[in-house]
Scaffold this active site. Structure first.
Site, mmCIF file in Angstrom:
data_model
loop_
_atom_site.group_PDB
_atom_site.id
_atom_site.type_symbol
_atom_site.label_atom_id
_atom_site.label_comp_id
_atom_site.label_asym_id
_atom_site.label_seq_id
_atom_site.Cartn_x
_atom_site.Cartn_y
_atom_site.Cartn_z
ATOM 1 N N ARG A 127 1.979 0.616 10.390
ATOM 2 C CA ARG A 127 1.572 1.077 9.058
ATOM 3 C C ARG A 127 2.780 1.013 8.122
ATOM 4 N NH1 ARG A 127 -2.928 3.922 7.869
ATOM 5 N NH2 ARG A 127 -3.293 4.290 10.058
ATOM 6 N N ARG B 224 0.559 -6.898 12.481
ATOM 7 C CA ARG B 224 -0.082 -6.303 13.659
ATOM 8 C C ARG B 224 -0.309 -7.354 14.743
ATOM 9 N NH1 ARG B 224 -4.233 -1.525 11.468
ATOM 10 N NH2 ARG B 224 -2.594 -0.376 10.367
ATOM 11 N N SER C 102 -10.653 -6.478 9.486
ATOM 12 C CA SER C 102 -11.828 -5.772 8.998
ATOM 13 C C SER C 102 -12.627 -6.786 8.200
ATOM 14 C CB SER C 102 -11.358 -4.624 8.099
ATOM 15 O OG SER C 102 -12.406 -3.750 7.823
ATOM 16 N N GLU D 49 -6.950 -1.406 15.044
ATOM 17 C CA GLU D 49 -7.536 -2.321 14.078
ATOM 18 C C GLU D 49 -6.559 -3.434 13.697
ATOM 19 O OE1 GLU D 49 -8.842 -0.417 10.470
ATOM 20 O OE2 GLU D 49 -8.818 -2.316 9.382
ATOM 21 N N ARG E 60 0.830 -1.209 0.000
ATOM 22 C CA ARG E 60 0.000 0.000 0.000
ATOM 23 C C ARG E 60 0.861 1.255 0.000
ATOM 24 N NH1 ARG E 60 -4.972 -1.872 4.042
ATOM 25 N NH2 ARG E 60 -5.357 -3.813 2.915
#
Length: 429
Positions: free
Chosen positions: A276, A393, A351, A348, A261
RNA sequence: GGAGAGGUGGCCGAGUGGCCGAAGGCGGCGGUUUGCUAAACCGUUGUAGGGGCUAAAACCUCUACCGAGGGUUCAAAUCCCUCCCUCUCCGCCA
């Protein structure tokens, strides 16, 4: 992608239900284009009908050895009008698609209204956060002092927002991948898939990343290929332009892939640590099911993702995203948020979304009933997916939650078999 | 990278300019026969868009689709061009 007929027939209703989500949609142009397309399609088809019949006449005249010049001339004129009409229609359709592909999905009725993440609602909270006698250290502090995380060298070879895992850290990441895949395949009944990590433009369009979010993706310079931002893209597109049999459904896939990303627009956010990154590992869950069963499937899929956290003994909560926080393609999303003691907050880690027919319409994924004629209608499937889980994560959550006063990290019991029986990560000599 | 072959309906496979949306076979579905199964026989069987009818369907009708996109022609699955994909051989590599 919305069904254009439904969009035309319930235009104002959809516009209203989309509310703030549809704020940057050019509704008036859209309405005009839909009507134009309809009118022009009718005209062109009428002309084509004329041409077809005229050509048949020519064939008959020739067979009967009669002069056909007049008929040919007339059809030539019709042909020119068709060419004109088609050119116009093409323009309208292009403009229409351009607008229509940028309309987000409609939220499900059970999704709370709200502007941003502040209006998300907590559904449940599972487990308890660990207690520490001294302030919890961040995972990057722990990792660097244990010698299993190296951000400086990652920056040297790649840049900011990359990480290098070494030794027990690299092994722990690998163990997590295997643990998650085994859980989902052997306990939850998913079929394992190992897809390409880069895909073409139609695949990215099928799941909704394109055309609207191209700036979030890495694209190859010499080929029109994109690095996948999630396994959702290759795995959902596996059945692009297919008509599945209802008896095959539900189809449940799990896939490990790295995810890439750009993180454009997130400058300054989570610049330290593993939270991130431009590249991270993820084990994904993807499901294809019928419209009747998709919301039950969403609940089910969410519990499958939760099972990973439960087995690892990590404290988390389940959040129901409000309309304003919902992703572009999603109708309903649960986020799983894991407790991070160093930040004293939930972050988070998964999802889980039901896209209903939104992706299926874009990607042409349908199913057909297997019963008699009456059940044999072809309909779009509902697609779902969820992280199960984001591996990086998960790793950092384990580091922080299982840290010991001496700076070592205990390994959750469920993971020990995957670590060759290792029970604790200590500073390597 | 070099040389060659090929992409037609769920599958196999015909079709080189004019009722071809496409023969034939297999499969699927419905039926007849049958103690049951099998076989045989009859019928049926793609997708999308527009219009009509409808409460909605069913249905009727028009249009498009023979890898994709252009072109030639009154007319293209069929001729021409470009691209994509698959297969075989050689080279190169993991």
């Amino acid at each position: 992608m919305h069904d254009l007929r439904t969009l035309r027939e319930s235009f104002d209703d959809i516009r209203e239900r989309l509310g703030a989500r549809g704020a940057d949609v050019q509704w008036d142009s859209l309405r005009k284009l839909i009507e134009e397309r309809r009118a022009m399609t009718g005209q062109v088809e009428q002309l084509r009908h004329e041409l077809k019949k005229g050509s048949d006449d020519v064939a008959r005249l020739k067979r009967e050895k009669q002069p056909a010049e007049a008929a040919i001339a007339a059809m030539k004129a019709v042909g020119e009008r068709i060419a004109q009409g088609e050119a116009g229609l093409r323009q309208v359709e292009e403009a229409l698609n351009d607008l229509a592909f940028r309309i987000p999905n409609l939220p499900h009725a059970t999704v709370p209204a709200g502007k941003d993440s502040g209006s998300n609602t907590e559904v449940r909270r599972v487990g308890t956060p660990p207690r520490f006698s001294i302030p919890a250290k961040s995972h990057w502090e722990l990792g660097e002092s244990l010698g299993i995380l190296d951000f400086d060298r990652a920056a040297k070879i790649a840049g900011a927002r990359f990480a290098v895992l070494t030794g027990a850290g690299a092994r722990l990441e690998r163990a997590l991948i295997n643990f998650m895949l085994d859980l989902h395949t052997m306990r939850h009944g998913y079929r394992e898939v190992l897809p390409p990590f880069m895909v073409n433009r139609p695949a990215m369009t099928g799941t909704g990343q394109l055309p609207k979010f191209e700036e979030d993706l890495f694209r190859l310079a010499d080929e029109d290929y994109f690095l996948i931002p999630t396994a959702e893209v290759p795995v959902t597109n596996l059945h692009r332009d297919e008509i599945l049999s209802e008896s095959q459904l539900p189809i449940r896939y799990t896939a490990y892939t790295p995810c890439f990303r750009r993180e454009a627009g997130s400058y300054g956010k989570d610049t330290k640590g593993l939270i991130r990154l431009h590249q991270f590992n993820k084990v994904e869950l993807v499901a294809f099911t019928t419209p009747e069963k998709s919301y039950a499937e969403l609940e089910r899929l969410t519990t499958h993702a939760e099972a990973v956290l439960q087995q690892l003994g990590l404290h988390y909560r389940v959040m129901l995203l409000c309309t304003g926080d919902l992703g572009f393609s999603s109708a309903k999303t649960y986020d799983l948020e894991v407790w991070l003691p160093s930040q004293n907050q939930y972050r988070e880690i998964s999802s889980c979304s039901n896209f209903e027919g939104f992706q299926a319409r874009r990607a042409g994924i349908r199913y057909k009933g297997t019963g008699g004629k009456k059940d044999a209608r072809t309909e779009f499937v509902h697609t779902l997916n969820g992280s199960g889980l984001a591996v990086g994560r998960t790793l950092l959550a384990i580091m922080e939650n299982y840290q010991q006063p001496d700076g070592s990290i205990a390994i959750p019991e469920a993971l020990q078999p995957y670590m060759g029986g290792m029970e604790r990560i200590t500073k390597e000599g």
